[in-house]
Structures are given as structure tokens and as C-alpha cells.
Design a protein around this motif. Structure first.
Motif, PDB file in Angstrom:
ATOM      1  N   ARG A   1       0.821  -1.210   0.000  1.00 26.07           N
ATOM      2  CA  ARG A   1       0.000   0.000   0.000  1.00 26.07           C
ATOM      3  C   ARG A   1       0.854   1.258   0.000  1.00 26.07           C
ATOM      4  NH1 ARG A   1      -2.852  -3.921   1.821  1.00 26.07           N
ATOM      5  NH2 ARG A   1      -5.128  -4.001   1.593  1.00 26.07           N
TER       6      ARG A   1
ATOM      7  N   ARG B   1     -10.470  -0.030  -2.922  1.00 23.46           N
ATOM      8  CA  ARG B   1     -10.197  -1.376  -2.408  1.00 23.46           C
ATOM      9  C   ARG B   1     -11.329  -1.944  -1.575  1.00 23.46           C
ATOM     10  NH1 ARG B   1      -3.868  -1.467  -2.530  1.00 23.46           N
ATOM     11  NH2 ARG B   1      -3.450   0.601  -1.787  1.00 23.46           N
TER      12      ARG B   1
ATOM     13  N   ARG C   1     -14.668  -6.977  -1.146  1.00 22.52           N
ATOM     14  CA  ARG C   1     -13.312  -7.414  -0.910  1.00 22.52           C
ATOM     15  C   ARG C   1     -13.213  -8.343   0.300  1.00 22.52           C
ATOM     16  NH1 ARG C   1      -8.410  -4.752  -0.559  1.00 22.52           N
ATOM     17  NH2 ARG C   1      -6.826  -6.314  -1.017  1.00 22.52           N
TER      18      ARG C   1
ATOM     19  N   LEU D   1     -10.389  -9.551   2.850  1.00 19.76           N
ATOM     20  CA  LEU D   1      -9.012  -9.258   3.236  1.00 19.76           C
ATOM     21  C   LEU D   1      -8.277 -10.532   3.614  1.00 19.76           C
ATOM     22  CD1 LEU D   1      -9.028  -5.959   5.298  1.00 19.76           C
ATOM     23  CD2 LEU D   1      -8.832  -6.333   2.859  1.00 19.76           C
ATOM     24  N   SER D   2      -7.085 -10.674   3.104  1.00 16.68           N
ATOM     25  CA  SER D   2      -6.223 -11.783   3.491  1.00 16.68           C
ATOM     26  C   SER D   2      -5.406 -11.365   4.711  1.00 16.68           C
ATOM     27  CB  SER D   2      -5.282 -12.127   2.347  1.00 16.68           C
ATOM     28  OG  SER D   2      -4.359 -11.082   2.158  1.00 16.68           O
TER      29      SER D   2
ATOM     30  N   ASP E   1      -3.114  -8.779   3.811  1.00 15.27           N
ATOM     31  CA  ASP E   1      -3.700  -7.443   3.734  1.00 15.27           C
ATOM     32  C   ASP E   1      -3.726  -6.785   5.104  1.00 15.27           C
ATOM     33  OD1 ASP E   1      -4.405  -7.031   0.977  1.00 15.27           O
ATOM     34  OD2 ASP E   1      -5.899  -8.609   1.214  1.00 15.27           O
ATOM     35  N   VAL E   2      -4.172  -7.553   6.100  1.00 13.80           N
ATOM     36  CA  VAL E   2      -4.236  -6.997   7.456  1.00 13.80           C
ATOM     37  C   VAL E   2      -2.841  -6.578   7.914  1.00 13.80           C
ATOM     38  CG1 VAL E   2      -4.741  -7.527   9.859  1.00 13.80           C
ATOM     39  CG2 VAL E   2      -6.302  -8.292   8.060  1.00 13.80           C
TER      40      VAL E   2
ATOM     41  N   ILE F   1      -1.901  -3.397   6.162  1.00 10.10           N
ATOM     42  CA  ILE F   1      -2.618  -2.241   6.689  1.00 10.10           C
ATOM     43  C   ILE F   1      -1.994  -1.785   8.001  1.00 10.10           C
ATOM     44  CG2 ILE F   1      -4.801  -1.521   7.725  1.00 10.10           C
ATOM     45  CD1 ILE F   1      -6.228  -3.206   5.609  1.00 10.10           C
TER      46      ILE F   1
ATOM     47  N   GLU G   1     -11.207  -0.202   4.983  1.00 10.71           N
ATOM     48  CA  GLU G   1     -10.806  -1.575   4.668  1.00 10.71           C
ATOM     49  C   GLU G   1     -10.856  -2.450   5.906  1.00 10.71           C
ATOM     50  OE1 GLU G   1      -7.547  -2.737   1.865  1.00 10.71           O
ATOM     51  OE2 GLU G   1      -7.072  -0.623   2.011  1.00 10.71           O
TER      52      GLU G   1
ATOM     53  N   CYS H   1      -9.149 -13.457  10.771  1.00 15.75           N
ATOM     54  CA  CYS H   1      -9.337 -13.618   9.326  1.00 15.75           C
ATOM     55  C   CYS H   1      -8.449 -14.693   8.741  1.00 15.75           C
ATOM     56  CB  CYS H   1      -9.124 -12.292   8.598  1.00 15.75           C
ATOM     57  SG  CYS H   1      -7.402 -11.861   8.355  1.00 15.75           S
TER      58      CYS H   1
END
Lengths: 225, 225
Positions: A158, B72, B85, B87-88, B91-92, B95, B169, B224
Motif C-alpha cells: 500500500r 479497495r 473485498r 481481506l487476506s 492485507d491486514v 494495513i 478496509e 481472518c
DNA sequence: ATGTAAGTATTGTTGAACAATTCTATAAGA
DNA sequence: TCTTATAGAATTGTTCAACAATACTTACAT
């Protein structure tokens, strides 16, 4: 699949043809025109002209407009048309505020990815070679690549995307300047910054970067004020 | 700009929507459904259904899709449709990498805007009040507001926008969790962080924030994975 | 079960149409 | 002359219908 800090947000040329929608294709073409100066800030993008030229429908073109508007490269004025974004001094100041945050956090990191360091060396070498041969536009490209790689030290997809977008915005101002006076002063500093990073002197790197960004901001503010 | 909540217009008020385009209006409605959990991650957004429900054309709806895809919140799979979306864990993690950068830079700043500090006090008070009354969803809202204000200490419009997008997100993951176990542990820390900020103990604030984010990330990763 | 082929549903894209708004140029009035 | 009004043209905003391209489903054969 893609590493956390990979640079895929920055690469513009893909070796193999990727299936994408017509809207994204049109957006890619317009994005390149804007970032490479084919469309100057303030220019109006008339739908009829572009549909004829790109041979896409108005609906598809408008989807592309939405994309680029969200990237802050185009400005959508309701009922008034779409224009190439014109950066205000406040925009430039804001962008440099974010650059200080992103690049500052990057150089402060203790664990530098050796692959990124190699890429940094390449970027500096490319810039110096281009400068020696008077190809100042290429110097600018290499300079932007250098800082994109710096940002990638954060190891975040990101952040890479944010940085790519910020640099694309900055190009809007670059086109109003002579690329030589814009990039020449910063060439030796990139080399110096690289040296500091390689030897792990993060504090000094951070300080050099800060002064670098301050001066670059001043130059650009003078250009767009 | 057209954030959800600025105009709580629904189907009835549609004829009075004059300020923004229909596409942005549709995007605002869908954005709210996604961030507030009306549309859960993985859900498919079928064009025919939504054009009928929102009473907009397919073309307009697709413009809205482009907008939310760029944020996103939606994922556009070519020829396969648009999905909320999912989130994988990567992704977390990403972020939280960005949050550490943004909020870390914010608390490290020496000059704290007193107006922001007041807003922080309000957010903490709201969260505590909501917790006392068992309104855990409101606790979550106040918590997110707290961190959005933290980010705003950077004094950058673009950073504010990035943070808002990141938190939107994150809400995608929140919906998979009990808001009480999600937010209760962090309530006293927000209060403590506020105290440190008010008394100018930036280093301690930075450390507390770091541990805060580490633990929050761990909780969400568990949810997740 | 596995794979395949036909039929169906959905998305991708287009072009035309019309409404709404802005822009332009001309004319009237101070 | 300078405004102001206004009709007309040009452009954008949005919808609709159509068709092509792709994906999904089902039934059938192996």
C-alpha cells in the motif's frame, strides 16, 4: 504470489499482455499522457475528441475518467468537463509532507532489503549516466525510481501504491520546469544518501533526506506559485 | 469529499440529489453498505439486481464500481463480476504496517494541534460512554474516529484520506468479529495514549501506540486467518 | 467420478437518444 | 461603452437497448 514489499505498483511495462478491460486500457493511455506531459495541467479532456481518438465509447471513457479522477490526475467538474489536475502550492506542500513521512520511515528502518539496495545503486548509476549524456528527462525518471525504491523499504504494498501516486502527481508540476535545473542539484545527494544507507548510518541518512526534501519542495513551490 | 454520512440521503431523497453525480451517489450508498456490514466480504454485487434496486443504469452503476474498486472496498474480476473485498492476513498485516507509519509519525510530532487534542478527548469520552452503556458498535465507531484524528495530527489532507481508506478496509474484517472483544481491550489504552499526548510525552506515546497496534493486528489476524 | 458439449446467465462494450447544464454570441437597455 | 438578457449551440449526465464475449450450469456420455 507477490511479496509484501514488491514493486509491482510502480512497473508500467508488463512483459506479457494481461487481460484487462477497455476502460483500464484507456485509463492507462491517458495516465501516461498526463504523467509524461502529453497532456498539460489545466487541459480539458473533451469526451467527443477522446472517444474518436481512442475508439472507445463514451461510457467506457467515463469509466476511465473515474479511475484517473480517483488517482488525482484528473479533476472532474460536474457538467463542466474533465481537466488535467493543476496542483496548487498547498498540494505540493501536502505531497512533501507525505513524502517526508514515507521516505523518512523508510530510511529509519534498521533492516534494509539488500535487493532494494541493489536497485537503488542501479537507479543512481542510471541517473548519473543519463546526466553525463545530457538526457535530463531520463535523469528525472531515474530520480523518481530512486525514491520509489526508497519508499519500498517500508515493505508495504500500500505504501508503494501511495508513493507511486504521489510521484505521478508531482510530475504534473515537473512539466512546468526545466528538467535540468530540477534534477541536477539532487543527483549527488542521491549518491550520498545511498552511501549512508549502505553503511547503515540511518540517522545521517534521515537528516540528509530531510534537507533534500525541504529543498525540492522549495524549488517546486517556486515553480507553481 | 462525498463520504458516507455527509448526506444521509436514501431512496426517497434521490430527486433532490443535485450536488454530485448519480455515480457518486450510488457509490456512496454501496460504500456505506460495505463499511457498515450490510454487504459482507465475499458477497457478489450483481448488476441487474443493483440497477433495479438503486434505479440507476448499468453504465452509471459500473462507474460507481470503478470508484469503489479503486478504494479497495470492491474487487472487480473481469467477466466474473464485482465482489465485496475479502481481506487476506497479508492485507491486514500490510494495513497495520501503514498504520504504524502514519500514526507513529503523528504522535512523534512535537507540535500537536490543540483542536485535534480536544477532538481526541471527545472521541475517548464517547467511546467510554458507549462502552458503559453496552453500545459496542458505537464504541467501535468512536475508536476508529480516535485513530483517524491521531492520523490528522500529521496535518496532511492526503494522509487523512489514506487513513480513512485504511480504516474502511479494516471494517471489512471487523464484521467477522464480536465488536466487544474487538474494542474492549483497547478502550483504556486510548485514554492512556491521550494522556501521554496531552502531557507531551511523545516517546512513551509512541511506544504505547506500537504495542497497541501490534496487539490489534494479532487479534485481527486471528480473526481472518 | 470425470470430462465434454450445449444452453443459459452475466458481464463487456457500444451507439443512439434525450435531458440537464454550461458556454457563446448576439441584441437590448442603462 | 458596459451590462444584462437571452436564444442557440455545444457539452456533459444518464438511460436504454442491443450484441459480443466470457463464465456458469446442466445434462449427457464415457
Amino acid at each position: 504470489m507477490s511479496e509484501p514489499g514488491s514493486l509491482d505498483a510502480y512497473e508500467e511495462t508488463r512483459p506479457f499482455r494481461v487481460r484487462s478491460s477497455t476502460a483500464e486500457w484507456a485509463a492507462a493511455i491517458l495516465r501516461r499522457r498526463v504523467t509524461q506531459g502529453g497532456l498539460l495541467p489545466g487541459s480539458r479532456l473533451v469526451e467527443d475528441e477522446l472517444t474518436a481518438e481512442l475508439e472507445v465509447s463514451r461510457n467506457t471513457l467515463r469509466e476511465a475518467f473515474r479511475l484517473l479522477g480517483h488517482e488525482r490526475l484528473l479533476e472532474h467538474k460536474l457538467n463542466r468537463g474533465v481537466y488535467v489536475r493543476v496542483l496548487s502550492p498547498a498540494d505540493v506542500a501536502d505531497i512533501y509532507r507525505v513524502r517526508r513521512m514515507i521516505e523518512g520511515a523508510a530510511v529509519r528502518r534498521p533492516d534494509k532489503d539488500p535487493i532494494a539496495l541493489t536497485a537503488l545503486r542501479d537507479a543512481v548509476a542510471d541517473a548519473e549516466r543519463a546526466a553525463a549524456e545530457g538526457r535530463w528527462l531520463d535523469v528525472g525518471t531515474a530520480d523518481l525510481r530512486f525514491h520509489q525504491i526508497i519508499a519500498s523499504l517500508n515493505g508495504s504494498q500500500r505504501v508503494n501504491a501511495m508513493m507511486a501516486q504521489l510521484l505521478a502527481e508531482l510530475r504534473l508540476v515537473f512539466h512546468a520546469m526545466d528538467p535540468r535545473v530540477l534534477h541536477a542539484p539532487f543527483l549527488p545527494r542521491n549518491r550520498e544518501l545511498l552511501t549512508l544507507l549502505e553503511s547503515g548510518r540511518s540517522a545521517e541518512a534521515e537528516h540528509l533526506l530531510a534537507t533534500y526534501l525541504d529543498e525540492a519542495e522549495r524549488v517546486l513551490l517556486a515553480a507553481c506559485a
